[in-house]
Design a protein around this motif. Structure first.
Motif, PDB file in Angstrom:
ATOM      1  N   PHE A  48     -64.715 -52.838  50.396  1.00 30.73           N
ATOM      2  CA  PHE A  48     -65.039 -52.482  51.796  1.00 30.73           C
ATOM      3  C   PHE A  48     -66.231 -53.291  52.316  1.00 30.73           C
ATOM      4  N   ARG A 114     -61.973 -46.579  58.333  1.00 27.35           N
ATOM      5  CA  ARG A 114     -61.407 -47.754  57.666  1.00 27.35           C
ATOM      6  C   ARG A 114     -59.919 -47.784  57.965  1.00 27.35           C
ATOM      7  N   ASN A 152     -56.536 -52.382  50.430  1.00 28.70           N
ATOM      8  CA  ASN A 152     -56.639 -51.091  49.737  1.00 28.70           C
ATOM      9  C   ASN A 152     -55.521 -50.182  50.206  1.00 28.70           C
ATOM     10  N   GLU A 153     -54.696 -49.772  49.275  1.00 31.29           N
ATOM     11  CA  GLU A 153     -53.656 -48.769  49.559  1.00 31.29           C
ATOM     12  C   GLU A 153     -52.923 -49.041  50.867  1.00 31.29           C
ATOM     13  N   MET A 254     -50.034 -46.143  45.709  1.00 30.81           N
ATOM     14  CA  MET A 254     -50.249 -44.691  45.689  1.00 30.81           C
ATOM     15  C   MET A 254     -48.878 -44.065  45.553  1.00 30.81           C
ATOM     16  N   ASP A 278     -53.237 -45.618  42.246  1.00 30.58           N
ATOM     17  CA  ASP A 278     -54.285 -44.617  42.437  1.00 30.58           C
ATOM     18  C   ASP A 278     -53.608 -43.257  42.382  1.00 30.58           C
ATOM     19  N   TYR A 280     -54.445 -38.979  42.624  1.00 33.42           N
ATOM     20  CA  TYR A 280     -55.366 -37.844  42.793  1.00 33.42           C
ATOM     21  C   TYR A 280     -54.595 -36.541  42.693  1.00 33.42           C
ATOM     22  N   GLU A 312     -57.411 -46.027  40.156  1.00 33.88           N
ATOM     23  CA  GLU A 312     -58.292 -44.961  40.661  1.00 33.88           C
ATOM     24  C   GLU A 312     -57.739 -43.605  40.269  1.00 33.88           C
ATOM     25  N   TRP A 320     -61.370 -34.676  50.120  1.00 32.75           N
ATOM     26  CA  TRP A 320     -60.559 -34.736  51.343  1.00 32.75           C
ATOM     27  C   TRP A 320     -59.541 -33.611  51.453  1.00 32.75           C
ATOM     28  N   PHE A 350     -62.211 -43.762  41.116  1.00 30.34           N
ATOM     29  CA  PHE A 350     -63.037 -43.854  42.301  1.00 30.34           C
ATOM     30  C   PHE A 350     -64.110 -42.788  42.101  1.00 30.34           C
ATOM     31  N   GLU A 360     -67.633 -40.054  51.871  1.00 33.53           N
ATOM     32  CA  GLU A 360     -67.134 -39.607  50.567  1.00 33.53           C
ATOM     33  C   GLU A 360     -68.247 -39.191  49.611  1.00 33.53           C
ATOM     34  N   HIS A 363     -67.392 -36.598  46.976  1.00 35.16           N
ATOM     35  CA  HIS A 363     -66.320 -36.926  46.025  1.00 35.16           C
ATOM     36  C   HIS A 363     -66.957 -37.203  44.672  1.00 35.16           C
TER      37      HIS A 363
END
Ligand code: GAL
Length: 683
Positions: A48, A114, A152-153, A254, A278, A280, A312, A320, A350, A360, A363
């Motif tokens: 980023f 973002r 990213n993703e 993802m 990634d 989660y 990640e 989130w 992450f 974040e 997180h």
């Protein structure tokens, strides 16, 4: 003396997103010292940081990145170096406000987060290519560089844009795909509701309409949006390949169906040098480890069965969800190593150091706000050691027991407006079928419907509504060749344009299933139907029922009540050397298990009923040897039978006959010899 070798290349990867730009340089020395303590081999960097790397248009400042890369290298940590193109700087948007994406409702997003990108925008494409080129030129030869992390993703959180630039791009895309407007009209069935176009210029993105829009138009827009993202990925990848030959290029996927529904990962898997993912945990009251296993299996499958990398996941809570619980003791390691069992070449997170500022900051991270005197940090250090002890796993392949068909495009088609029942959910069907196989301790490959299936004894097909004629031929050849197929309702119905296949349902699957369906009769909200089967057994279905007419298939379960009372509910068709089962109502995972018991027998699969629920057993084989991963998600100690003696790699202990897997832990045995083919379990 810190290691300065590329040790990361020979070990499983361990580390996380590293955002040193959020911290004063005085912190960096502590970072690398603690990275060494935790056994970090690789970090993802610069994802980023466009605004820092290019503070003014065309003016670059690489000083901080030079210093951090050198520092990482001196400490034996390699870099998965990001191209920062997911987060263009504020100055870029001031100059190009039309690069901000527009929603289907016509609202333009603002700068301030973002991923606010219109991927058709030429200025964005040019700027992304420039920063990528500059990075590649500067760092191609840097000894810390392990791989490139593009963007990213892709597809999350903005999957598509509906602006005028995209409209023009879409028309070009249609021209390439169809050639003429007549072909578009025909494919989309625009004769319906008088939607015919005279020229491609009259076609817009499927923006907000007063009632249901043309489904084929919408489906093509999803394909277009996905292709557009891939075009941009390819543009960056090709620059990196050209300027930094030999360095692998990836972008983080993802694959969890609960987290991204917008990109077709079968197509993406072919574009990257290494599949990375990634993942989660979603707190939705369900068994999160089942969702994790499914995402990992899907990731391996889009990698063609080859090893991939978990880029990640989280050490503890995310930030989130409406509520973000901490992971329980040992859960992080179980999560990480369950991914490794299913093909990951390491475990990354992450992020490295928990942020103090920004969206974040709540997180979890490897190095939490609580510092090193914390459970999370101690577990991170322990996990680093565990991952290091698994080096022999590297390059081995996870061995599947069965396959499930999955197609993102079929899923997209099932989310369009005006389907037979809003209670039907393709993802829910995939989850339920997966859970049934998971609970039988089977390792599942996902396969595209047109892929060669001949290596699998069992193939399950949850709600494959959109299916090509080629898919129909493929599944028939699979069953005739001796396979066992299990197909759910709402499969085989339409072609790629959402046009119903000619003749009775289930279209391209009529032959293989040996039946037709006269009519669907979806059930009311909360309504259930009873079905009765062998020996008078009974089960309950909901959401769906239909009027099945056997044409060669035998009836195994029958509707006891409801709209289709007395008619077949579950059928079995002997075809060639194999068998094709059909399940015409929605059964939950335990009910599916009852029905599938007979299909497992047809497939000759040992369902491993002797293992406790929620103890995973997965096998990785290859040059590094045969490894059995046992993941005990329960609160009870478990014992797993072993086919051959071996060494447990996390404890260094010998294991023979049985492997003890204490409550909540993972054990990985490297067998002394290869053992025979099969499950890895003793008789
Ligand atoms: C991912 C993203 C990371 C971070 C993480 C938090 O989707 O790539 O940058 O936001 O979620 O869970």
């Amino acid at each position: 003396m810190p290691e300065t070798t590329d040790r990361g290349a020979r070990r499983l990867a361990f580390g996380g997103d590293y955002n040193p730009e959020q911290w004063p340089q005085s912190v960096w020395e502590e970072d690398v010292r603690l990275m060494r303590e935790a056994g970090v081999t690789m970090v993802s960097l610069g994802i980023f940081s466009w605004a820092l790397l290019e503070p003014e248009p065309g003016v670059h400042d690489f000083g901080w990145l030079d210093r951090i890369l050198d520092l990482l290298h001196e400490n034996g940590v390699r870099a998965d170096l990001g191209t920062p193109t997911v987060s263009p700087p504020a100055w870029f948007y001031r100059a190009h406000p039309d690069a901000l994406p527009v929603t289907r409702e016509g609202v333009r997003f603002a700068f301030g987060s973002r991923a606010a990108i219109c991927h058709s925008n030429p200025a964005y494409r040019e700027a992304a290519a420039r920063i990528t080129t500059a990075l590649a030129r500067r760092y191609a030869g840097h000894p810390a560089l392990a791989m490139w992390h593009v963007h990213n993703e892709y597809g999350v959180p903005v999957s598509a844009c509906w602006c005028d630039t995209c409209a023009a791009h879409f028309r070009r895309w249609l021209g390439d795909r169809y050639g003429t407007v007549e072909a578009v009209n025909d494919a989309w069935g625009t004769a319906f509701w008088g939607l015919a176009y005279r020229s491609l210029d009259e076609i817009d993105p499927p923006r907000l309409t007063p009632t249901a829009g043309n489904p084929a138009h919408q489906l093509d827009y999803r394909r277009f949006a996905d292709d557009t993202l891939r075009e941009n990925f390819r543009a960056e990848r090709d620059i990196l390949h050209r300027l930094a030959p030999g360095i692998p290029v990836t972008t983080n996927f993802m694959t969890a169906l609960s987290q991204c529904d917008t990109v077709d990962y079968w197509a993406w898997g072919r574009e990257v040098d290494l599949v990375t993912n990634d993942h989660y945990l979603i707190t939705d009251g369900r068994r999160t480890h089942v969702n994790l296993a499914m995402a990992a299996d899907l990731t391996r499958s889009v990698a063609g069965g080859a090893p991939w990398l978990l880029l990640e996941h989280s050490t503890s809570g995310v930030s989130w969800q409406p509520r973000n619980p901490a992971k329980s003791p040992g859960e992080m390691a179980r999560n990480s190593l369950a991914h490794v069992a299913r093909g990951s070449e390491g475990a990354m997170f992450f992020q490295w150091r928990q942020s103090r500022k920004g969206a974040e900051k709540f997180h979890s991270a490897m190095l939490p706000h609580a510092g090193t005197d914390s459970r999370v940090w101690r577990e991170v250090v322990e996990l680093g050691a565990s991952v290091a002890s698994l080096a022999s796993v590297r390059g081995t392949r996870t061995v599947p027991d069965a396959a499930m068909l999955w197609d993102w495009q079929s899923w997209w088609a099932q989310t369009l407006e005006w389907r037979p029942s809003e209670d039907h959910d393709a993802r829910e069907r995939a989850d339920a079928f997966y859970e049934t196989l998971y609970d039988r301790h089977l390792t599942v490959d996902f396969a595209h419907p047109e892929a060669d299936l001949s290596r699998y004894p069992l193939v399950v097909v949850p709600a494959l509504y959109l299916a090509s004629e080629e898919t129909g031929r493929n599944l028939r050849a699979y069953a005739e060749g001796g396979g066992t197929l299990v197909v759910s309702y709402f499969s085989g119905i339409v072609d790629e344009h959402d046009a119903v296949h000619p003749g009775a349902y289930p279209g391209v699957l009529r032959d293989v299933l040996g039946l037709t369906v006269e009519e669907w009769s979806p059930l009311g909200e909360g309504e259930t139907v009873g079905i009765t089967g062998p020996g008078g057994a009974s089960l309950t279905g909901d959401v769906w029922s239909e009027f099945v007419v056997p044409r060669g298939a035998e009836t195994v379960w029958t509707y006891a009540d409801g709209p289709a009372a007395g008619r077949p509910a579950v059928t079995r068709h002997r075809i060639g050397d194999g068998t094709a089962w059909y399940v015409s109502t929605r059964l939950d995972a335990p009910a599916l298990d009852t029905v599938l018991g007979a299909a497992f027998e047809d497939a000759g699969i040992d369902p491993r009923g002797e293992l406790p629920r929620d103890v995973e057993l997965v096998r990785r084989e290859g040059d590094g040897g045969t490894h059995l991963f046992a993941v005990n998600h329960t609160g009870h100690d478990a014992k797993v039978p072993l086919e051959a003696p071996g060494t447990e790699l996390l404890t260094g202990e010998r294991a023979d006959g049985h492997l003890a897997v204490p409550a909540g832990t993972v054990r990985v045995v490297r067998l002394d010899d290869r053992g025979g083919p099969g499950s890895g379990l003793g008789a």
